[in-house]
Design a protein around this motif. Structure first.
Motif, PDB file in Angstrom:
ATOM      1  N   GLU A   1      -5.291  21.805  39.495  1.00 44.27           N
ATOM      2  CA  GLU A   1      -4.975  23.213  39.049  1.00 44.27           C
ATOM      3  C   GLU A   1      -5.754  24.003  38.108  1.00 44.27           C
ATOM      4  O   GLU A   1      -6.001  25.258  38.292  1.00 44.27           O
TER       5      GLU A   1
ATOM      6  N   ILE B   1      -9.079  24.951  39.516  1.00 43.25           N
ATOM      7  CA  ILE B   1      -9.019  25.686  40.374  1.00 43.25           C
ATOM      8  C   ILE B   1      -8.926  27.259  39.461  1.00 43.25           C
ATOM      9  O   ILE B   1      -9.377  28.165  39.895  1.00 43.25           O
ATOM     10  N   SER B   2      -7.871  27.143  38.504  1.00 45.61           N
ATOM     11  CA  SER B   2      -7.788  28.217  37.728  1.00 45.61           C
ATOM     12  C   SER B   2      -9.186  29.109  36.924  1.00 45.61           C
ATOM     13  O   SER B   2      -9.379  30.266  37.044  1.00 45.61           O
TER      14      SER B   2
ATOM     15  N   GLU C   1     -11.364  30.333  39.540  1.00 43.94           N
ATOM     16  CA  GLU C   1     -10.936  31.800  39.987  1.00 43.94           C
ATOM     17  C   GLU C   1     -11.380  32.974  39.089  1.00 43.94           C
ATOM     18  O   GLU C   1     -11.889  33.937  39.438  1.00 43.94           O
ATOM     19  N   LYS C   2     -11.390  32.465  37.875  1.00 42.02           N
ATOM     20  CA  LYS C   2     -11.722  33.418  36.726  1.00 42.02           C
ATOM     21  C   LYS C   2     -13.342  33.817  36.868  1.00 42.02           C
ATOM     22  O   LYS C   2     -13.661  34.736  36.786  1.00 42.02           O
TER      23      LYS C   2
ATOM     24  N   SER D   1     -14.083  35.780  40.255  1.00 42.17           N
ATOM     25  CA  SER D   1     -13.628  37.088  39.972  1.00 42.17           C
ATOM     26  C   SER D   1     -14.283  37.912  39.461  1.00 42.17           C
ATOM     27  O   SER D   1     -14.156  39.257  39.378  1.00 42.17           O
TER      28      SER D   1
END
Length: 88
Positions: free
Chosen positions: A76, A79-80, A83-84, A87
C-alpha cells in the motif's frame, strides 16, 4: 552507508547546490529560461535520488515484509507513492 545511499546522498547534495544557485540566479535577475533549465536539472536529480531510495526500499523492506507475511502495508505504501507520481 551502502553504495545506493551514497549515490542518493550525492544526488541530493548536488541538487542542494543547484537550488542555492537557482536562488542566486533569481536574486541576480538572470534570464528566465536559464533559471527554468536549472530548476529542471535539480528536479531530475531529486527524481534520481527518489528512485534509488525506492529501489532500496523494494529490495529490503518490501522483500522482508513479503517473507514474514506483512506485505500488505508495504504494498500500500508503494501504491501510494505511485499514485502521487502518476497524478502529476
Amino acid at each position: 552507508m551502502n553504495e545506493e545511499r551514497k549515490k542518493a546522498m550525492q544526488s541530493l547534495k548536488t541538487a542542494k547546490g543547484q537550488i542555492e544557485g537557482i536562488i542566486k540566479m533569481i536574486e541576480d535577475e538572470r534570464y528566465c529560461v536559464d533559471i527554468s533549465n536549472q530548476i529542471m536539472a535539480a528536479q531530475s536529480l531529486l527524481k534520481k535520488a527518489n528512485l534509488i531510495i525506492l529501489k532500496k526500499h523494494m529490495h529490503t523492506c518490501v522483500k522482508d515484509a513479503c517473507s514474514t507475511g506483512d506485505a500488505d502495508v508495504k504494498i500500500e505504501e508503494i501504491i501510494s507513492i505511485l499514485e502521487k507520481v502518476m497524478s502529476k
